[in-house]
Design a protein around this motif. Structure first.
Motif, PDB file in Angstrom:
ATOM      1  N   ILE A 113       0.831  -1.199   0.000  1.00 44.76           N
ATOM      2  CA  ILE A 113       0.000   0.000   0.000  1.00 44.76           C
ATOM      3  C   ILE A 113       0.869   1.253   0.000  1.00 44.76           C
ATOM      4  N   VAL A 114       1.931   1.271   0.815  1.00 45.71           N
ATOM      5  CA  VAL A 114       2.836   2.421   0.856  1.00 45.71           C
ATOM      6  C   VAL A 114       3.475   2.640  -0.517  1.00 45.71           C
ATOM      7  N   ALA A 115       3.930   1.565  -1.150  1.00 42.57           N
ATOM      8  CA  ALA A 115       4.567   1.680  -2.468  1.00 42.57           C
ATOM      9  C   ALA A 115       3.597   2.244  -3.494  1.00 42.57           C
ATOM     10  N   VAL A 116       2.360   1.759  -3.495  1.00 41.70           N
ATOM     11  CA  VAL A 116       1.358   2.233  -4.455  1.00 41.70           C
ATOM     12  C   VAL A 116       1.010   3.697  -4.196  1.00 41.70           C
ATOM     13  N   ARG A 117       0.890   4.081  -2.935  1.00 39.88           N
ATOM     14  CA  ARG A 117       0.531   5.459  -2.603  1.00 39.88           C
ATOM     15  C   ARG A 117       1.655   6.440  -2.916  1.00 39.88           C
ATOM     16  N   LEU A 118       2.894   5.997  -2.876  1.00 41.20           N
ATOM     17  CA  LEU A 118       4.014   6.874  -3.177  1.00 41.20           C
ATOM     18  C   LEU A 118       4.289   6.997  -4.671  1.00 41.20           C
ATOM     19  N   ALA A 119       3.872   6.019  -5.454  1.00 37.10           N
ATOM     20  CA  ALA A 119       4.213   5.977  -6.878  1.00 37.10           C
ATOM     21  C   ALA A 119       3.274   6.843  -7.711  1.00 37.10           C
ATOM     22  N   ASP A 120       3.796   7.317  -8.853  1.00 38.59           N
ATOM     23  CA  ASP A 120       2.987   8.059  -9.813  1.00 38.59           C
ATOM     24  C   ASP A 120       2.096   7.084 -10.585  1.00 38.59           C
ATOM     25  N   GLU A 121       1.062   7.624 -11.218  1.00 33.08           N
ATOM     26  CA  GLU A 121       0.210   6.799 -12.071  1.00 33.08           C
ATOM     27  C   GLU A 121       1.043   6.210 -13.203  1.00 33.08           C
TER      28      GLU A 121
END
Length: 383
Positions: A113-121
């Motif tokens: 979840i942290v990785a997805v929330r930090l990454a750009d679309e």
């Protein structure tokens, strides 16, 4: 973002060394504690059962910030490794391995979840793959080093190293991972609502069978290649490095293929490849170096399944993404536990060690069937 993902990958590196170390030192532990190889295999299962029990705790921990949860989970890694390093009995080591497994699934759930929330679309799948990369590096470098230290010094040395390394992970997560807000909650029951759909169960079932199939064999890779294959024990470190390299390649290739095709199709193909590799290990077990090559192929396929399945469960767990990310690790490790147990049955019955591989092949084939059903029902379009 890059530093944050590196810190998260440091955590999966610690988990990878903790989880997979037992495969390389299985014979050393068995000799030191005066137990049989199948009994030592239960130490693999104890870790996996810890994962299964620890992951659901996220349903309660979700009220805390992700960074705080991650720091707590790495502390558990440290405690489990420390107890393992001083364990004086088989029973104490079983308990330590169970404790070591508790943070595994929960860490992957939160870190995803942290990785997805930090990454750009457009880069979210890549961010998850970067986070998982620590597991592959663990098998490329960490586990072979631990195997060598066990052979030349003591089986306790790998756990001492993990203890100290865990303290470094705690520092880098504290320093590099930002304080994200608490994940929006749909209530306690709402987190489990995604399990009413069919897609998550197909993904979880395929994950458990696919990983379990490979672990039927990989849990006993050292005795299979040395006793049946005739490979000198001192070469096992090099073989573990090659296996780790296969895991790195599998993770990277599956990520790129999933962008071009669909994650479900890639996972299905890798499960079929795993089944073929396991059959080949059984057939060519008495030709140790050929069996070693198929060992690399089997673990390559195992990690090639991992990234697509981790991504798919997040996609098909709306409102319960963190729990879904943990559930996929539960499935991985339930497969590990079942695989280690089932792979040990023919050995305990007096058959050659290579029969562990023949138990795993139909499990991997069953995983491919489940993923085929998933692709037909839920993944008709290219992503």
């Amino acid at each position: 973002m890059k530093k944050s993902l590196i810190a998260l990958a440091f955590g999966t590196l610690a988990l990878g060394m903790t989880e997979f170390v037992m495969m390389g030192i299985l014979a050393d532990v068995a000799n030191a504690l005066g137990i049989t190889i199948p009994q030592a295999g239960h130490l693999v299962s104890a870790y996996a059962l810890g994962v299964t029990c620890g992951a659901p705790l996220l349903a309660v921990a979700k009220q805390f910030r992700p960074k705080s949860i991650l720091l707590f989970l790495v502390c558990l890694i440290f405690i489990g490794a420390l107890i393992s390093s001083v364990a004086q009995s088989y029973e104490m080591l079983l308990v330590a391995r169970f404790i070591s497994g508790l943070p595994h699934g929960a860490y992957f759930g939160v870190a995803s979840i942290v990785a997805v929330r930090l990454a750009d679309e457009g880069h979210k799948t890549g961010a998850v793959s970067t986070m998982i990369a620590g597991m592959t590096v663990a098998n490329l470098l960490g586990v072979p080093l631990e195997t060598a230290l066990s052979a030349h010094i003591s089986w306790r040395m790998p756990f001492i190293i993990i203890s100290f390394y865990s303290l470094l992970v705690i520092y880098y997560i504290w320093k590099w991972v930002p304080q994200l807000e608490v994940t929006p909650s749909n209530g306690y029951k709402g987190q489990f609502r995604f399990l009413k759909a069919g897609a998550p169960w197909l993904i979880l079932g395929a994950t458990m069978l696919g990983n379990g199939g490979v672990f039927c064999f990989y849990s006993y890779v050292t005795p299979i290649l040395t006793s049946d294959g005739g490979i000198p024990y001192e070469y096992m470190s090099a073989i573990m490095i090659l296996a780790g390299f296969g895991m790195v390649v599998g993770n990277l290739v599956s990520g790129k293929l999933s962008d071009r095709y669909t994650p479900g199709r890639v996972a299905t193909a890798m499960m079929l490849f795993a089944a073929a590799s396991l059959m080949s290990v059984f057939i060519f077990a008495h030709n140790g170096w050929v069996a070693a090559a198929f060992t690399v192929f089997s673990v390559l396929s195992m990690f090639a399944m991992s990234s697509p399945q981790q991504y798919l469960i997040l996609k098909h767990a709306p409102g319960g993404e963190m729990l879904g990310g943990a559930c996929i690790q539960m499935a991985f490790n339930m497969g590990n536990a079942v695989g280690a147990f089932l792979g040990g049955l023919p050995i305990a019955a007096g058959l050659d060690d290579r029969y562990a591989a023949i138990v795993g092949a139909p499990m991997a084939l069953g995983a491919a069937v489940l993923m085929t059903v998933f692709c037909v029902k839920y993944e008709k379009d290219k992503v």
